[in-house]
Every structure is written in C-alpha cells, then in structure tokens.
Design a protein around this motif. Structure first.
Motif, PDB file in Angstrom:
ATOM      1  N   ALA A 174       4.211  -8.879   2.740  1.00 47.22           N
ATOM      2  CA  ALA A 174       5.154  -8.176   1.882  1.00 47.22           C
ATOM      3  C   ALA A 174       6.479  -8.917   1.870  1.00 47.22           C
ATOM      4  N   ASN A 175       7.154  -8.838   0.737  1.00 46.22           N
ATOM      5  CA  ASN A 175       8.492  -9.373   0.581  1.00 46.22           C
ATOM      6  C   ASN A 175       9.356  -8.231   0.069  1.00 46.22           C
ATOM      7  N   TRP A 176      10.541  -8.047   0.663  1.00 43.38           N
ATOM      8  CA  TRP A 176      11.450  -6.977   0.262  1.00 43.38           C
ATOM      9  C   TRP A 176      12.814  -7.562  -0.012  1.00 43.38           C
ATOM     10  N   LYS A 177      13.441  -7.119  -1.101  1.00 41.16           N
ATOM     11  CA  LYS A 177      14.789  -7.564  -1.435  1.00 41.16           C
ATOM     12  C   LYS A 177      15.639  -6.348  -1.742  1.00 41.16           C
ATOM     13  N   GLY A 178      16.781  -6.230  -1.081  1.00 41.69           N
ATOM     14  CA  GLY A 178      17.730  -5.163  -1.379  1.00 41.69           C
ATOM     15  C   GLY A 178      17.673  -4.018  -0.392  1.00 41.69           C
ATOM     16  N   GLY A 179      18.429  -2.978  -0.724  1.00 40.21           N
ATOM     17  CA  GLY A 179      18.506  -1.790   0.110  1.00 40.21           C
ATOM     18  C   GLY A 179      17.275  -0.915  -0.066  1.00 40.21           C
ATOM     19  N   LEU A 180      17.221   0.154   0.713  1.00 37.75           N
ATOM     20  CA  LEU A 180      16.049   1.024   0.693  1.00 37.75           C
ATOM     21  C   LEU A 180      15.786   1.613  -0.686  1.00 37.75           C
ATOM     22  N   LYS A 181      16.784   2.246  -1.289  1.00 33.02           N
ATOM     23  CA  LYS A 181      16.552   2.951  -2.546  1.00 33.02           C
ATOM     24  C   LYS A 181      16.647   2.061  -3.785  1.00 33.02           C
ATOM     25  N   ASP A 182      17.431   1.007  -3.715  1.00 35.78           N
ATOM     26  CA  ASP A 182      17.556   0.148  -4.893  1.00 35.78           C
ATOM     27  C   ASP A 182      16.764  -1.146  -4.764  1.00 35.78           C
ATOM     28  N   GLY A 183      16.162  -1.368  -3.612  1.00 41.89           N
ATOM     29  CA  GLY A 183      15.417  -2.593  -3.382  1.00 41.89           C
ATOM     30  C   GLY A 183      14.056  -2.598  -4.049  1.00 41.89           C
ATOM     31  N   LYS A 184      13.469  -3.759  -4.062  1.00 42.03           N
ATOM     32  CA  LYS A 184      12.148  -3.955  -4.649  1.00 42.03           C
ATOM     33  C   LYS A 184      11.332  -4.831  -3.709  1.00 42.03           C
ATOM     34  N   GLY A 185      10.030  -4.560  -3.698  1.00 42.92           N
ATOM     35  CA  GLY A 185       9.150  -5.351  -2.863  1.00 42.92           C
ATOM     36  C   GLY A 185       7.923  -5.820  -3.608  1.00 42.92           C
ATOM     37  N   LEU A 186       7.264  -6.820  -3.019  1.00 47.04           N
ATOM     38  CA  LEU A 186       5.992  -7.324  -3.518  1.00 47.04           C
ATOM     39  C   LEU A 186       5.029  -7.375  -2.342  1.00 47.04           C
ATOM     40  N   SER A 201      -6.757 -12.510   0.530  1.00 49.47           N
ATOM     41  CA  SER A 201      -7.755 -12.935  -0.455  1.00 49.47           C
ATOM     42  C   SER A 201      -7.146 -13.261  -1.815  1.00 49.47           C
ATOM     43  N   GLY A 202      -5.961 -12.722  -2.076  1.00 49.68           N
ATOM     44  CA  GLY A 202      -5.323 -12.924  -3.364  1.00 49.68           C
ATOM     45  C   GLY A 202      -5.715 -11.891  -4.412  1.00 49.68           C
ATOM     46  N   HIS A 203      -6.634 -11.011  -4.079  1.00 53.00           N
ATOM     47  CA  HIS A 203      -7.039  -9.977  -5.041  1.00 53.00           C
ATOM     48  C   HIS A 203      -5.920  -8.976  -5.294  1.00 53.00           C
ATOM     49  N   LEU A 204      -5.060  -8.827  -4.343  1.00 55.36           N
ATOM     50  CA  LEU A 204      -3.831  -8.060  -4.519  1.00 55.36           C
ATOM     51  C   LEU A 204      -2.724  -9.095  -4.332  1.00 55.36           C
ATOM     52  N   SER A 205      -2.061  -9.446  -5.419  1.00 55.02           N
ATOM     53  CA  SER A 205      -1.103 -10.544  -5.364  1.00 55.02           C
ATOM     54  C   SER A 205       0.213 -10.137  -6.011  1.00 55.02           C
ATOM     55  N   ASP A 206       1.267 -10.139  -5.202  1.00 54.41           N
ATOM     56  CA  ASP A 206       2.611  -9.837  -5.678  1.00 54.41           C
ATOM     57  C   ASP A 206       2.668  -8.548  -6.492  1.00 54.41           C
ATOM     58  N   ARG A 207       2.059  -7.499  -5.967  1.00 50.89           N
ATOM     59  CA  ARG A 207       2.086  -6.192  -6.615  1.00 50.89           C
ATOM     60  C   ARG A 207       3.367  -5.473  -6.207  1.00 50.89           C
ATOM     61  N   PRO A 208       4.088  -4.889  -7.159  1.00 48.02           N
ATOM     62  CA  PRO A 208       5.366  -4.262  -6.847  1.00 48.02           C
ATOM     63  C   PRO A 208       5.225  -2.956  -6.067  1.00 48.02           C
ATOM     64  N   TYR A 209       6.184  -2.739  -5.198  1.00 44.18           N
ATOM     65  CA  TYR A 209       6.322  -1.463  -4.504  1.00 44.18           C
ATOM     66  C   TYR A 209       7.792  -1.243  -4.224  1.00 44.18           C
ATOM     67  N   GLY A 210       8.153   0.001  -3.999  1.00 44.38           N
ATOM     68  CA  GLY A 210       9.539   0.321  -3.707  1.00 44.38           C
ATOM     69  C   GLY A 210       9.700   1.796  -3.388  1.00 44.38           C
ATOM     70  N   PHE A 211      10.911   2.198  -3.170  1.00 40.51           N
ATOM     71  CA  PHE A 211      11.217   3.601  -2.881  1.00 40.51           C
ATOM     72  C   PHE A 211      10.688   4.481  -4.008  1.00 40.51           C
ATOM     73  N   ASN A 212      10.886   4.030  -5.248  1.00 39.25           N
ATOM     74  CA  ASN A 212      10.466   4.830  -6.402  1.00 39.25           C
ATOM     75  C   ASN A 212       8.951   4.974  -6.494  1.00 39.25           C
ATOM     76  N   THR A 213       8.185   3.960  -6.092  1.00 37.13           N
ATOM     77  CA  THR A 213       6.725   4.073  -6.136  1.00 37.13           C
ATOM     78  C   THR A 213       6.194   4.871  -4.956  1.00 37.13           C
ATOM     79  N   ARG A 214       6.962   4.935  -3.902  1.00 36.35           N
ATOM     80  CA  ARG A 214       6.515   5.643  -2.706  1.00 36.35           C
ATOM     81  C   ARG A 214       6.905   7.110  -2.723  1.00 36.35           C
ATOM     82  N   PHE A 215       8.115   7.398  -3.163  1.00 38.61           N
ATOM     83  CA  PHE A 215       8.627   8.763  -3.055  1.00 38.61           C
ATOM     84  C   PHE A 215       8.880   9.451  -4.391  1.00 38.61           C
ATOM     85  N   GLU A 216       8.873   8.701  -5.480  1.00 29.67           N
ATOM     86  CA  GLU A 216       9.203   9.296  -6.778  1.00 29.67           C
ATOM     87  C   GLU A 216       8.069   9.208  -7.789  1.00 29.67           C
ATOM     88  N   GLY A 217       6.901   8.752  -7.366  1.00 27.67           N
ATOM     89  CA  GLY A 217       5.725   8.750  -8.222  1.00 27.67           C
ATOM     90  C   GLY A 217       5.742   7.758  -9.377  1.00 27.67           C
TER      91      GLY A 217
END
Length: 141
Positions: free
Chosen positions: A7-19, A24-40
C-alpha cells in the motif's frame, strides 16, 4: 510460502489517498481512503479485502475437507462479512460472519455442516482472525 500485498498512502487521514496492490498484480494500484472505508464511496478498503481473503480461504478449505469425506462440490459460494467497530481504544474487527451455500450432489447435510464448521475453524485466515468472533450460516442448495 510467502505472499505480499502493498500500500502507498499520501496525505492526512481524512483527506489522504492510498493505492493498494497485490504481489500477483491482479489487484494493482486500486484506490482506497477514509471515504471508501467509512463513507461508502467507490474504491476498496482493508475490511473488504480481508473479507475476500477469508471467503476464498474458507471455500478452498471446505472443498478439501469435503473431498476427504468423499463429497465433491459442484459449487461453493462463500461470503465473509467483516465488522469494524469502535471500541474503547479505537477501532477493531470484532466479528466476522461467513455465509456459505454449496451444491454437492448426493451430499449428507449433517456431514456437510460438520465439514463447514471444520473449515471455519481451521482455514488459515480464520486462524488469523482468531481475536474476532466468527459465526456462520451454511446451507446445501
């Protein structure tokens, strides 16, 4: 055997973004963040990734145990719901629920349920989640 995810994370908890990626590469640089975890919002999150890992591990373990008991499944559908809850010292995965439906020609229902329970307790990801309550609904269809 060794496998990894990254995983790679950039920024603060609520405004940051991660990949997030898998070896295997089957999941590659898929976005995640506070909004995908807690805000649907769209993207992935750690809990759904754990759920996918648990469901896939459980289905493979169940297939093995059924085979050892002389039952060959045509199909196993497994879903693992991971519950992230706020506790006294922050957030924790407190429980996990497996839903499984299997198509097994000529299967004995009691032997199927016994195999499902054995898989629930013994698959490696269930063991990893041992600190959480793991429940299950299993059915032959």
């Amino acid at each position: 055997m060794e496998k990894h995810g990254s995983a790679n994370w950039k920024g603060g908890l609520k405004d940051g973004k991660g990949l997030v990626s898998t070896q295997s590469g089957h999941l590659s640089d898929r976005p995640y963040g506070f909004n995908t975890r807690f805000e649907g919002q769209g993207g992935t999150n750690p809990e759904e990734l754990v759920g996918a890992a648990h469901a896939s591990c459980f289905a493979m373990a169940l297939s093995m145990i059924l085979g050892e008991a002389g039952m060959t499944p045509e199909n196993i559908d497994a879903t693992s719901t991971v519950y992230l809850e706020e506790v006294d010292d922050g957030f924790a995965v407190t429980r996990v629920h497996l839903d499984v439906e299997a198509q097994i020609p000529g299967a004995d229902a009691a032997k199927f349920l016994e195999a499902a329970e054995t898989a629930k307790v013994n698959c490696p990801i269930s063991k990893l989640l041992a600190g959480a309550e793991i429940t299950m609904d299993a059915a032959l269809v």
